[in-house]
Write a protein that holds these residues in place. Structure first.
Motif, PDB file in Angstrom:
ATOM      1  N   LYS A  73       0.839  -1.200   0.000  1.00  0.00           N
ATOM      2  CA  LYS A  73       0.000   0.000   0.000  1.00  0.00           C
ATOM      3  C   LYS A  73       0.877   1.256   0.000  1.00  0.00           C
ATOM      4  CE  LYS A  73      -4.143   1.954   0.449  1.00  0.00           C
ATOM      5  NZ  LYS A  73      -5.245   1.754  -0.517  1.00  0.00           N
ATOM      6  N   LEU A  74       1.941   1.227   0.784  1.00  0.00           N
ATOM      7  CA  LEU A  74       2.861   2.365   0.822  1.00  0.00           C
ATOM      8  C   LEU A  74       3.525   2.573  -0.537  1.00  0.00           C
ATOM      9  CD1 LEU A  74       4.541   1.664   4.280  1.00  0.00           C
ATOM     10  CD2 LEU A  74       3.034   3.581   3.745  1.00  0.00           C
ATOM     11  N   LEU A  75       3.811   1.477  -1.236  1.00  0.00           N
ATOM     12  CA  LEU A  75       4.508   1.574  -2.523  1.00  0.00           C
ATOM     13  C   LEU A  75       3.592   2.022  -3.660  1.00  0.00           C
ATOM     14  CD1 LEU A  75       6.746  -1.625  -2.338  1.00  0.00           C
ATOM     15  CD2 LEU A  75       7.556   0.730  -2.512  1.00  0.00           C
ATOM     16  N   THR A  76       2.282   1.709  -3.571  1.00  0.00           N
ATOM     17  CA  THR A  76       1.381   2.059  -4.671  1.00  0.00           C
ATOM     18  C   THR A  76       1.200   3.562  -4.839  1.00  0.00           C
ATOM     19  OG1 THR A  76      -0.542   1.758  -3.198  1.00  0.00           O
ATOM     20  CG2 THR A  76       0.067  -0.106  -4.609  1.00  0.00           C
ATOM     21  N   SER A  77       1.682   4.335  -3.869  1.00  0.00           N
ATOM     22  CA  SER A  77       1.604   5.793  -4.016  1.00  0.00           C
ATOM     23  C   SER A  77       2.674   6.316  -4.969  1.00  0.00           C
ATOM     24  CB  SER A  77       1.751   6.476  -2.650  1.00  0.00           C
ATOM     25  OG  SER A  77       3.031   6.205  -2.087  1.00  0.00           O
ATOM     26  N   SER A  78       3.698   5.490  -5.271  1.00  0.00           N
ATOM     27  CA  SER A  78       4.778   5.957  -6.136  1.00  0.00           C
ATOM     28  C   SER A  78       5.053   5.056  -7.333  1.00  0.00           C
ATOM     29  CB  SER A  78       6.074   6.107  -5.313  1.00  0.00           C
ATOM     30  OG  SER A  78       6.432   4.887  -4.702  1.00  0.00           O
ATOM     31  N   MET A  79       4.381   3.913  -7.424  1.00  0.00           N
ATOM     32  CA  MET A  79       4.582   3.017  -8.570  1.00  0.00           C
ATOM     33  C   MET A  79       3.326   2.206  -8.831  1.00  0.00           C
ATOM     34  SD  MET A  79       7.054   0.056  -6.882  1.00  0.00           S
ATOM     35  CE  MET A  79       8.294   1.241  -6.358  1.00  0.00           C
ATOM     36  N   GLY A  80       3.231   1.598 -10.011  1.00  0.00           N
ATOM     37  CA  GLY A  80       2.067   0.824 -10.381  1.00  0.00           C
ATOM     38  C   GLY A  80       2.016  -0.539  -9.709  1.00  0.00           C
ATOM     39  N   SER A  81       0.841  -1.152  -9.735  1.00  0.00           N
ATOM     40  CA  SER A  81       0.655  -2.447  -9.076  1.00  0.00           C
ATOM     41  C   SER A  81       1.473  -3.555  -9.736  1.00  0.00           C
ATOM     42  CB  SER A  81      -0.829  -2.826  -9.084  1.00  0.00           C
ATOM     43  OG  SER A  81      -1.344  -2.850 -10.397  1.00  0.00           O
ATOM     44  N   VAL A  82       1.755  -3.433 -11.044  1.00  0.00           N
ATOM     45  CA  VAL A  82       2.567  -4.443 -11.722  1.00  0.00           C
ATOM     46  C   VAL A  82       3.992  -4.420 -11.182  1.00  0.00           C
ATOM     47  CG1 VAL A  82       3.443  -5.260 -13.940  1.00  0.00           C
ATOM     48  CG2 VAL A  82       1.161  -4.272 -13.803  1.00  0.00           C
ATOM     49  N   GLU A  83       4.525  -3.230 -10.965  1.00  0.00           N
ATOM     50  CA  GLU A  83       5.879  -3.129 -10.418  1.00  0.00           C
ATOM     51  C   GLU A  83       5.927  -3.600  -8.973  1.00  0.00           C
ATOM     52  OE1 GLU A  83       9.598   0.034  -9.959  1.00  0.00           O
ATOM     53  OE2 GLU A  83       7.770   0.637 -11.012  1.00  0.00           O
ATOM     54  N   VAL A 124       8.933   2.328 -12.892  1.00  0.00           N
ATOM     55  CA  VAL A 124       9.340   3.605 -12.302  1.00  0.00           C
ATOM     56  C   VAL A 124      10.463   3.305 -11.306  1.00  0.00           C
ATOM     57  CG1 VAL A 124       8.639   5.577 -10.900  1.00  0.00           C
ATOM     58  CG2 VAL A 124       7.015   4.569 -12.526  1.00  0.00           C
ATOM     59  N   MET A 125      11.584   3.967 -11.457  1.00  0.00           N
ATOM     60  CA  MET A 125      12.714   3.706 -10.558  1.00  0.00           C
ATOM     61  C   MET A 125      12.352   4.082  -9.119  1.00  0.00           C
ATOM     62  SD  MET A 125      15.688   2.505 -10.081  1.00  0.00           S
ATOM     63  CE  MET A 125      16.251   2.285 -11.778  1.00  0.00           C
ATOM     64  N   PRO A 126      12.440   3.124  -8.178  1.00  0.00           N
ATOM     65  CA  PRO A 126      12.129   3.423  -6.772  1.00  0.00           C
ATOM     66  C   PRO A 126      13.040   4.529  -6.234  1.00  0.00           C
ATOM     67  CG  PRO A 126      12.257   1.067  -7.147  1.00  0.00           C
ATOM     68  CD  PRO A 126      12.785   1.711  -8.387  1.00  0.00           C
ATOM     69  N   GLN A 127      12.491   5.312  -5.324  1.00  0.00           N
ATOM     70  CA  GLN A 127      13.232   6.429  -4.741  1.00  0.00           C
ATOM     71  C   GLN A 127      13.199   6.341  -3.207  1.00  0.00           C
ATOM     72  OE1 GLN A 127      14.888   8.693  -6.658  1.00  0.00           O
ATOM     73  NE2 GLN A 127      14.133   7.689  -8.522  1.00  0.00           N
ATOM     74  N   GLY A 128      14.291   6.724  -2.566  1.00  0.00           N
ATOM     75  CA  GLY A 128      14.331   6.883  -1.113  1.00  0.00           C
ATOM     76  C   GLY A 128      13.777   5.697  -0.332  1.00  0.00           C
ATOM     77  N   SER A 129      12.752   5.965   0.476  1.00  0.00           N
ATOM     78  CA  SER A 129      12.185   4.942   1.361  1.00  0.00           C
ATOM     79  C   SER A 129      11.526   3.797   0.609  1.00  0.00           C
ATOM     80  CB  SER A 129      11.173   5.579   2.318  1.00  0.00           C
ATOM     81  OG  SER A 129      10.107   6.175   1.598  1.00  0.00           O
ATOM     82  N   ASP A 130      11.272   3.980  -0.695  1.00  0.00           N
ATOM     83  CA  ASP A 130      10.679   2.889  -1.483  1.00  0.00           C
ATOM     84  C   ASP A 130      11.510   1.624  -1.367  1.00  0.00           C
ATOM     85  OD1 ASP A 130       8.657   4.522  -2.364  1.00  0.00           O
ATOM     86  OD2 ASP A 130       9.561   4.923  -4.330  1.00  0.00           O
ATOM     87  N   TRP A 131      12.840   1.784  -1.353  1.00  0.00           N
ATOM     88  CA  TRP A 131      13.709   0.608  -1.295  1.00  0.00           C
ATOM     89  C   TRP A 131      13.521  -0.156   0.013  1.00  0.00           C
ATOM     90  CZ3 TRP A 131      15.479  -1.175  -5.567  1.00  0.00           C
ATOM     91  CH2 TRP A 131      15.810  -0.322  -6.618  1.00  0.00           C
ATOM     92  N   LEU A 132      13.308   0.562   1.110  1.00  0.00           N
ATOM     93  CA  LEU A 132      13.078  -0.097   2.397  1.00  0.00           C
ATOM     94  C   LEU A 132      11.778  -0.887   2.359  1.00  0.00           C
ATOM     95  CD1 LEU A 132      13.671  -0.621   5.387  1.00  0.00           C
ATOM     96  CD2 LEU A 132      12.511   1.551   5.913  1.00  0.00           C
ATOM     97  N   TRP A 133      10.711  -0.242   1.823  1.00  0.00           N
ATOM     98  CA  TRP A 133       9.418  -0.942   1.750  1.00  0.00           C
ATOM     99  C   TRP A 133       9.508  -2.159   0.835  1.00  0.00           C
ATOM    100  CZ3 TRP A 133       8.435   1.151   5.802  1.00  0.00           C
ATOM    101  CH2 TRP A 133       8.249   2.516   6.005  1.00  0.00           C
TER     102      TRP A 133
END
Length: 292
Positions: A29-39, A211-220
């Motif tokens: 859920k946290l990741l869907t704010s910055s990337m699509g569900s397929v990613e 979409v290339m993950p950014q910042g906290s995206d990698w932790l999630w």
């Protein structure tokens, strides 16, 4: 009620799996704010694949084999179910997304009737009616694209989970999980590549660019993949140790875990109609389990 030691172990594994799956959905859920569900699906399986391979190197995998097509079927269908599921996670609350996925027993009963000729008892027919009444309450009697994806998640999950137990005597549990993870990386990767050239309203759940993950995206991503991998291991192990009906009943604990995590992440409290709908879907599943 006194359970056989193996059954108790199966229940504990499924409770652990449910908690980890709820965590997986929360990180998704946290990741869907910055990337699509397929990613999200891609990263969920990519991290898990690395972890499972590491476990395989520590203890070699030994398989009897004999059901390669079932193994492939589990991987492909499970991946598509995950794509539709993460789409609903990004578009609605965690509790709603989870409840839609728990329509799986309803579709299992319907598939068994039409494809395998199994008899449906009066209790089973009642359970199916109750389950779809719950879906109507949950959706507000609307049949939008989102609700179609929610129901498709349940249908595809029914196909995927039914195959897990049939693989028990043929493959190491890590092989079953690996099949799922490998297809869960390859299929989303191909879809993200295709999304650079094609768009489709009908297949919106399966076409979103990378979409290339950014910042906290990698932790999630790391936390999501780790929770998903161990949740998958525990779920598969639960089906190996206990009967499918008992494991399926225990799996409903994920609804409570996911609802709690959703509220922590800012989801609105479920309305009375949503609570009633979710309760009917859960009741339906319980009735179907008892009717087997």
């Amino acid at each position: 009620m006194i359970f056989h030691p193996d059954t108790r172990l199966g229940i504990l594994y499924m409770l652990a799996a449910s908690f980890l799956f709820a965590l997986t959905v929360a990180f998704a859920k946290l990741l869907t704010s910055s990337m699509g569900s397929v990613e999200v699906t891609f990263w969920r399986n990519a991290v898990g694949l690395v972890l499972i391979l590491a476990l395989a190197f520590r203890k070699p995998i030994r398989n009897v084999g004999g059901r390669p097509f079932t193994l492939v079927f589990r991987g492909v269908v499970g991946t598509v179910a995950l794509l539709t599921f993460f789409y609903t996670v990004g578009e609605t609350t965690l509790s709603n997304a989870i409840v839609y996925s728990k329509t799986e027993p309803i579709f299992t009963a319907i598939l068994a009737f039409f494809l395998m000729g199994e008899h449906l008892s009066k209790r089973a027919v009642l359970a199916i009616i109750v389950g779809f009444a719950g879906v109507l309450l949950l959706s507000g009697a609307e049949f939008s694209y989102l609700h179609a994806m929610g129901l498709l998640t349940g249908f595809l999950s029914a196909l995927a989970y039914t195959s897990v137990r049939s693989l028990k005597s043929h493959y190491d549990e890590r092989t079953v999980v690996l099949s799922f993870m490998i297809f869960g990386v390859l299929i989303p990767a191909a879809l993200m590549a295709a999304a650079r050239h094609y768009t489709s309203e009908v297949f919106a759940f399966a076409l979103s660019p990378f979409v290339m993950p950014q910042g906290s995206d990698w932790l999630w991503i790391v936390l999501m993949g780790s929770a998903a991998a161990y949740g998958q291991i525990f779920m598969t192990r639960a089906y190996f140790y206990a009967k499918a009906g008992i494991v399926s009943a225990t799996s409903y604990s994920v609804v409570l875990f996911a609802t709690a995590f959703g509220i922590v992440l800012g989801d609105a409290l479920p309305t009375p109609a949503v609570i009633a709908g979710g309760a009917l879907v859960v009741l339906s599943g319980m009735l179907l389990i008892r009717s087997r």
